[in-house]
Enzyme design. Structure first.
Site, PDB file in Angstrom:
ATOM      1  N   ASP A 169      38.657  46.806  38.002  1.00  8.25           N
ATOM      2  CA  ASP A 169      39.031  47.472  36.869  1.00  8.25           C
ATOM      3  C   ASP A 169      38.979  49.067  37.211  1.00  8.25           C
ATOM      4  OD1 ASP A 169      38.651  45.009  35.792  1.00  8.25           O
ATOM      5  OD2 ASP A 169      36.563  45.548  34.632  1.00  8.25           O
ATOM      6  N   ASP A 253      42.629  51.372  32.954  1.00  6.48           N
ATOM      7  CA  ASP A 253      41.796  50.593  33.588  1.00  6.48           C
ATOM      8  C   ASP A 253      42.701  50.346  34.664  1.00  6.48           C
ATOM      9  OD1 ASP A 253      39.548  50.832  32.086  1.00  6.48           O
ATOM     10  OD2 ASP A 253      39.041  49.005  31.799  1.00  6.48           O
ATOM     11  N   HIS A 302      43.480  44.188  30.251  1.00  2.00           N
ATOM     12  CA  HIS A 302      43.445  43.757  31.589  1.00  2.00           C
ATOM     13  C   HIS A 302      44.641  42.552  31.821  1.00  2.00           C
ATOM     14  CE1 HIS A 302      39.086  45.319  32.498  1.00  2.00           C
ATOM     15  NE2 HIS A 302      39.945  46.235  32.092  1.00  2.00           N
ATOM     16  N   ASP A 304      45.376  40.531  34.438  1.00  2.00           N
ATOM     17  CA  ASP A 304      45.426  39.385  35.494  1.00  2.00           C
ATOM     18  C   ASP A 304      44.650  38.133  35.051  1.00  2.00           C
ATOM     19  OD1 ASP A 304      43.057  40.631  35.197  1.00  2.00           O
ATOM     20  OD2 ASP A 304      42.620  41.043  37.197  1.00  2.00           O
ATOM     21  N   CYS A 406      39.177  39.806  39.357  1.00  3.05           N
ATOM     22  CA  CYS A 406      38.310  40.930  38.561  1.00  3.05           C
ATOM     23  C   CYS A 406      37.149  41.241  39.442  1.00  3.05           C
ATOM     24  CB  CYS A 406      37.789  40.412  37.278  1.00  3.05           C
ATOM     25  SG  CYS A 406      39.061  39.943  36.020  1.00  3.05           S
TER      26      CYS A 406
END
Length: 422
Positions: A169, A253, A302, A304, A406
Site C-alpha cells: 500500500d 496508495d 487498490h 490487485d 498486499c
C-alpha cells in the site's frame, strides 16, 4: 488577470479567497480528468511512445533494489507486520472504504487494537508465510514494530495509527527506485516510519528513494458529505466517477498501481485521485507509461484484487468487477483469465477487504505462485496454467485487509525492463 485585494483580514477577503480557490480547484479537476481521458485514448490507439526512444539508466551493480514487474524471479521481499495493529478511527474516508455491516465495529473499536485473539493468529500466519518464502530461496525483510495506538496531531487533523501490515500500500518499486506513497487515510499518515530503516539501507546500497508530496489531509481533501447508505449508493456514485477524496491535493496508495515493465496501470479510487496519478505520470515519464483503467466496482480501492497481472501478457481479471478498457489488453494479445468464485465463508470477518483476496496472489516467478491454502478452486486454475502453487493459510491475516500481494512488496526480481503492451 485575476486580482484579489484585501485578503489579509476580514470576512470578505476570506470569502473571496474561498470562492476563488473553489473555482480554481473545480477547473483543475476538470482539466485533470480531460487530460487523462485524452491520454487513455492516445494510449489505446498508439503502440509506441517516447519511452521507447530513451534508454533508462542501468541499475547500479551493487544495488539491492530492482523490480520491473509482478512475475520475474523473486529474490528479496518486504513482508508486513500485524503486531500492534489498531482499528482506524471511523472518519469519513474510512466509512467510504468499508461496508455498512462493519460500521459498528469501527465505531466501537476505532483507535484501539483489533481483537487480540484474532491478531495473534494473524501474526502466526504471517510468520509461517515468511518461513515458507525463505524456504523458497527468497530474502525476507520486515518493517519495525511501532505502537500504533499513540494519538498524533497535525495542524489539520488528529488521529491514531493503523499498522505496517501492507507494504504494497505504501511502497512502489519501479526499477531501482523506491517510491513512498503519500496515502489518503489519516490513520496511515505516519505509516512510512515503520519502513524508514529498511529504505535507508536500500538507499545506501545505491537505490533511488523518492517520497511523493505529503498531503495535509485537511478537511478539503475529503467530501465530508459523501452520501453512502448502501451498496446501491456505492455503485451509483462509482458509475458517476464520484469518490470520497477530492482533487484538493495529490494523494495515492501505491497498491492502486500495478506494473508490467514500461507500462504501469492505475485506477482512480477512493484513496487515489487524479492529481496523485498525474504526479506519478510526470515523475515516471518518459521511461514509463502510466495508463488509467477503470472497473465496474462499487468501492474501488487498490487494484490487485481486481486486476492482477501474473505474467507477461497474462492477467487475472475479477469477473465481478469487469475492466472497461479490457479490449486494450486483448488487442495487444494478452490472455485475460477470470478467476473462480472465492471459497471464503460468509461468516469470516473481512473488516477491510472483500472475498476476492483469493486472487491477490504473489508470483515467485512465472511458474510458482503463493496462494491461499483454503482456495482449492483457484489452485486448480493455476495448475491448469502450468503454474505450481505454494499453499499458505493466511485467513486471519486476510481480515486486516490484504492477501499475499498486499502483505508484501517485492524489492528485487531478477529481470530486465521490457515492453509487454506493444
Amino acid at each position: 488577470m485575476l486580482r484579489v485585494r484585501c485578503l489579509r483580514g476580514g470576512s470578505r477577503g476570506a470569502e473571496a479567497a474561498h470562492y476563488i480557490g473553489s473555482r480554481l480547484r473545480g477547473a483543475f479537476t476538470g482539466w485533470v480528468q480531460r487530460t487523462f481521458q485524452s491520454t487513455q485514448a492516445a494510449a489505446a490507439s498508439q503502440n509506441t511512445c517516447a519511452a521507447d526512444d530513451k534508454a533508462t539508466s542501468p541499475v547500479p551493480k551493487d544495488c539491492l533494489v530492482c523490480s520491473y514487474n509482478e512475475w520475474d524471479p523473486l529474490e528479496e521481499v518486504i513482508v508486513g507486520r500485524a503486531e500492534n495493529a489498531c482499528v482506524p478511527p471511523f472518519s469519513v474516508e474510512v466509512k467510504a472504504n468499508t461496508y455498512e455491516k462493519y460500521w459498528g465495529f469501527y465505531q466501537k473499536f476505532g483507535g484501539h487494537s483489533f481483537p487480540k485473539d484474532h491478531l495473534k493468529k494473524a501474526i502466526a500466519e504471517i510468520e509461517e508465510m515468511c518461513n515458507i518464502l525463505k524456504g523458497e530461496g527468497v530474502i525476507v525483510k520486515r518493517p519495525d514494530p511501532i505502537d500504533w495506538s499513540v494519538k498524533y496531531k497535525t495542524p489539520d487533523f488528529e488521529s491514531t495509527g493503523m499498522y505496517a501490515a501492507m507494504p504494497r500500500d505504501i511502497l512502489l518499486v519501479v526499477g531501482n527506485e523506491i517510491i513512498e506513497a503519500p496515502m489518503a487515510w489519516r490513520a496511515r499518515f505516519f505509516e512510512y516510519r515503520a519502513y524508514r530503516r529498511l529504505i535507508k539501507d536500500y538507499f545506501n546500497s545505491g537505490a533511488k528513494w523518492t517520497t511523493a508530496p505529503k498531503p495535509t489531509m485537511a478537511d478539503e481533501l475529503y467530501d465530508q458529505n459523501y452520501p453512502i447508505h448502501s451498496v446501491e449508493d456505492r455503485h451509483k456514485l462509482a458509475a458517476q466517477g464520484k469518490f470520497v477524496t477530492t482533487e484538493f491535493e495529490p494523494c495515492f496508495d501505491a497498491a492502486d498501481f500495478i506494473r508490467a515493465g514500461r507500462d504501469i496501470f492505475v485506477q482512480r479510487s477512493q484513496v487515489t485521485n487524479y492529481m496523485g496519478i498525474e504526479w506519478m505520470r510526470r515523475h515516471l515519464a518518459p521511461d514509463y507509461r502510466v495508463h488509467v483503467i477503470s472497473f465496474k466496482d462499487p468501492n474501488p480501492m487498490h487494484i490487485d484484487a481486481t486486476f492482477n497481472i501474473i505474467g507477461p501478457g497474462l492477467v487475472l481479471s475479477n469477473p465481478d468487477r469487469p475492466c472497461h478498457q479490457i479490449e486494450l489488453f486483448k488487442k495487444a494479445g494478452w490472455t485475460v483469465i477470470q478467476p473462480p468464485v472465492p471459497l471464503i465463508p460468509d461468516d469470516h470477518p473481512l473488516w477491510m477487504s472483500s472475498k476476492w483476496l483469493s486472487m491477490n496472489v504473489l508470483m515467485l516467478d512465472e511458474k510458482r505462485v503463493m496462494v491461499d491454502a483454503n482456495e482449492t478452486s483457484i489452485q486448480k486454475m493455476f495448475e491448469k496454467l502450468g503454474i505450481s502453487t505454494i499453499k499458505v493459510n493466511i485467513r486471519h491475516a486476510n481480515s486486516l485487509g490484504g492477501g499475499f500481494h498486499c502483505w508484501t512488496c517485492d524489492i528485487r526480481r531478477r529481470g530486465t525492463l521490457q515492453s509487454y503492451l506493444d
